[in-house]
Design an enzyme around this catalytic site. Sequence first.
Site, PDB file in Angstrom:
ATOM      1  N   GLU A 265     109.933  39.013  17.968  1.00  0.00           N
ATOM      2  CA  GLU A 265     109.654  38.583  16.591  1.00  0.00           C
ATOM      3  C   GLU A 265     109.083  37.183  16.706  1.00  0.00           C
ATOM      4  OE1 GLU A 265     110.027  40.379  13.887  1.00  0.00           O
ATOM      5  OE2 GLU A 265     111.230  42.056  14.610  1.00  0.00           O
TER       6      GLU A 265
ATOM      7  N   CYS B 275     109.083  31.721   9.340  1.00  0.00           N
ATOM      8  CA  CYS B 275     108.023  32.358  10.140  1.00  0.00           C
ATOM      9  C   CYS B 275     107.009  33.101   9.284  1.00  0.00           C
ATOM     10  CB  CYS B 275     108.647  33.318  11.147  1.00  0.00           C
ATOM     11  SG  CYS B 275     109.689  34.546  10.356  1.00  0.00           S
TER      12      CYS B 275
HETATM   13  P1  NAD Z   1     111.365  28.770  20.496  1.00  0.00           P
HETATM   14  O1  NAD Z   1     110.518  29.878  20.972  1.00  0.00           O
HETATM   15  O2  NAD Z   1     111.096  27.402  20.984  1.00  0.00           O
HETATM   16  O3  NAD Z   1     112.899  29.070  20.822  1.00  0.00           O
HETATM   17  C1  NAD Z   1     113.534  30.277  20.430  1.00  0.00           C
HETATM   18  C2  NAD Z   1     114.721  30.538  21.350  1.00  0.00           C
HETATM   19  O4  NAD Z   1     114.240  30.764  22.667  1.00  0.00           O
HETATM   20  C3  NAD Z   1     115.711  29.397  21.452  1.00  0.00           C
HETATM   21  O5  NAD Z   1     117.022  29.931  21.433  1.00  0.00           O
HETATM   22  C4  NAD Z   1     115.391  28.765  22.807  1.00  0.00           C
HETATM   23  O6  NAD Z   1     116.505  28.159  23.442  1.00  0.00           O
HETATM   24  C5  NAD Z   1     114.959  29.974  23.596  1.00  0.00           C
HETATM   25  N1  NAD Z   1     114.068  29.663  24.734  1.00  0.00           N
HETATM   26  C6  NAD Z   1     113.260  28.586  24.891  1.00  0.00           C
HETATM   27  N2  NAD Z   1     112.588  28.675  26.067  1.00  0.00           N
HETATM   28  C7  NAD Z   1     112.965  29.836  26.647  1.00  0.00           C
HETATM   29  C8  NAD Z   1     112.613  30.501  27.857  1.00  0.00           C
HETATM   30  N3  NAD Z   1     111.726  29.991  28.697  1.00  0.00           N
HETATM   31  N4  NAD Z   1     113.196  31.691  28.121  1.00  0.00           N
HETATM   32  C9  NAD Z   1     114.067  32.246  27.264  1.00  0.00           C
HETATM   33  N5  NAD Z   1     114.439  31.652  26.100  1.00  0.00           N
HETATM   34  C10 NAD Z   1     113.900  30.464  25.793  1.00  0.00           C
HETATM   35  O7  NAD Z   1     111.276  28.835  18.893  1.00  0.00           O
HETATM   36  P2  NAD Z   1     111.889  27.834  17.839  1.00  0.00           P
HETATM   37  O8  NAD Z   1     111.183  26.540  17.885  1.00  0.00           O
HETATM   38  O9  NAD Z   1     113.379  27.846  17.953  1.00  0.00           O
HETATM   39  O10 NAD Z   1     111.536  28.614  16.474  1.00  0.00           O
HETATM   40  C11 NAD Z   1     110.312  28.489  15.831  1.00  0.00           C
HETATM   41  C12 NAD Z   1     109.397  29.658  16.140  1.00  0.00           C
HETATM   42  O11 NAD Z   1     110.043  30.894  15.915  1.00  0.00           O
HETATM   43  C13 NAD Z   1     108.171  29.672  15.256  1.00  0.00           C
HETATM   44  O12 NAD Z   1     107.055  29.996  16.041  1.00  0.00           O
HETATM   45  C14 NAD Z   1     108.465  30.790  14.269  1.00  0.00           C
HETATM   46  O13 NAD Z   1     107.324  31.406  13.715  1.00  0.00           O
HETATM   47  C15 NAD Z   1     109.216  31.741  15.115  1.00  0.00           C
HETATM   48  N6  NAD Z   1     110.044  32.591  14.287  1.00  0.00           N
HETATM   49  C16 NAD Z   1     109.708  33.910  14.173  1.00  0.00           C
HETATM   50  C17 NAD Z   1     110.455  34.725  13.336  1.00  0.00           C
HETATM   51  C18 NAD Z   1     110.139  36.187  13.158  1.00  0.00           C
HETATM   52  O14 NAD Z   1     110.969  36.895  12.610  1.00  0.00           O
HETATM   53  N7  NAD Z   1     108.991  36.659  13.563  1.00  0.00           N
HETATM   54  C19 NAD Z   1     111.546  34.189  12.638  1.00  0.00           C
HETATM   55  C20 NAD Z   1     111.831  32.841  12.792  1.00  0.00           C
HETATM   56  C21 NAD Z   1     111.085  32.053  13.609  1.00  0.00           C
END
Ligand code: NAD
Length: 462
Positions: A213, A247
Amino acid sequence: MAHLNHAEYHLEKQKAFFASGKTRSLEFRKSALQQLKALIEKNAGEIIQSTQLDLGKPEIEAYTGELGLILNEIKIALKNLKNWSRVKKVRTPLIIQPGRSLIRQVPYGVVLIISPWNYPFFLSLAPLVSAIAAGNCAVIKPSELSLNTSSCLASLIRKYFDPNFITVKTGGPEVSVNLIAQRPDFLFFTGSTTVGKKVMAACAEHLIPLTLELGGKNPCIVNDCTNIRTAARRIAWGKFFNAGQTCFAPDYIIVESSLKDRLVAELKLAIGKFYGKSPGKSPDYARIISEAHTNRLHQLAKGHTVLSGGTFDSSKKFVSPTILDVTDWNAPIMKEEIFGPLLPVLEYTSLQESLEHILKLGEPLTVYLFTEDPVVENKVRDTITSGSLNINTTFSHIMSGHLPFGGVGSSGMGRYRGRAGFETFSYKRSEFKRSFLFDTTFIYPPYKTSLKFLKKIMPFLF
Ligand code: NAD
């Protein structure tokens, strides 16, 4: 096993719990969903407070965006679980009769849910509802940026569930990396497209099936509107809810040029009505997750004419609802997902050209279209690939637990909510049980049937 850290130790115990078969019965799954409901209802105050500490969430936005929708998910799951879980009997071809052909929807096992910081409860617990409904054990890895909510979630889950069944592992990316390396049976990731690619690569290593997502740039196309005031109000609400950190929020507006001035005037009016003259003092306006993100938004706004708002205060993690006049599709603000309360307004004279620009920005999670012209509606529907399409509204699709939610292409893959979530967290296992009453001996070697005869009877056998 002294060399294993706590996270590694735990996944093993979960795998054993799943293998015990306890999570599969309808009664167990229903009672776990009731338990989750109790967790939310009895601790709503504490949960809302933790989101206020992290994101300054207004109480109403915290309740609706974080908790109300999960309660609805639980309600739908409890009502439909028996039906969703029903074993499906399918036709048995003559060649394998007598026998019984069944399709069972079975859980994957131990699922890993990795969530972001913007709706820390909803994006951890809505997938959890589906995971439980399908009969899995789950490990949740919430975001390290929403510290208060993540630790509140961890302590509540610990209080309400056997950790061998459901647990929360807090920490940064290294915790996710460690958990993926232990080969969970399914992974549900919500986060950025950049990290999504890394997660998918890590899953490929172990062939872990996954749902992504992700984010992206959601266009809001304003083509024609008899009621521009209502359109502006709907756009402003969708954009500035949770200070734009959603998002599926409209990322930017692209408006037919003759409507631009009226639309901007109505957007300003709507913002004023929602948050007053000083949004910083409004109890209904959230804050940005961190100083770094506040500064990032400030940088993105630079170089564009501010039509409304434009206040940035990184020490208070505050950015006012801001409308920007943007003329250049190549500006940095049009290159990355904004994920904050900056609303670029671009104008167009040719719908075709504007759709071509939108196509270059990847597949959006959702497209918002304001039009009353069915030709335009069909054109946009058939030209842009997106996870969802909202016409003359914003956010409405997320309010229904019956509409599958998810992205496509760069905005992700897979669906959840309601039945779609149950199906995502389970797979279809084909089952065939054969009788000893009769055996089709002609299928065994040495083959005595002539090919000519076989060709004739084949259509009747299968
Ligand atoms: P992010 O991708 O930076 O982090 C998300 C999660 O992934 C966190 O728990 C983080 O610790 C973990 N993570 C980070 N690096 C990783 C790695 N290398 N391997 C595995 N896990 C890792 O996202 P964010 O800044 O927390 O959230 C914002 C983003 O999320 C925006 O792009 C937003 O559009 C998206 N988002 C999407 C939805 C959806 O339903 N499509 C919903 C909410 C947010």
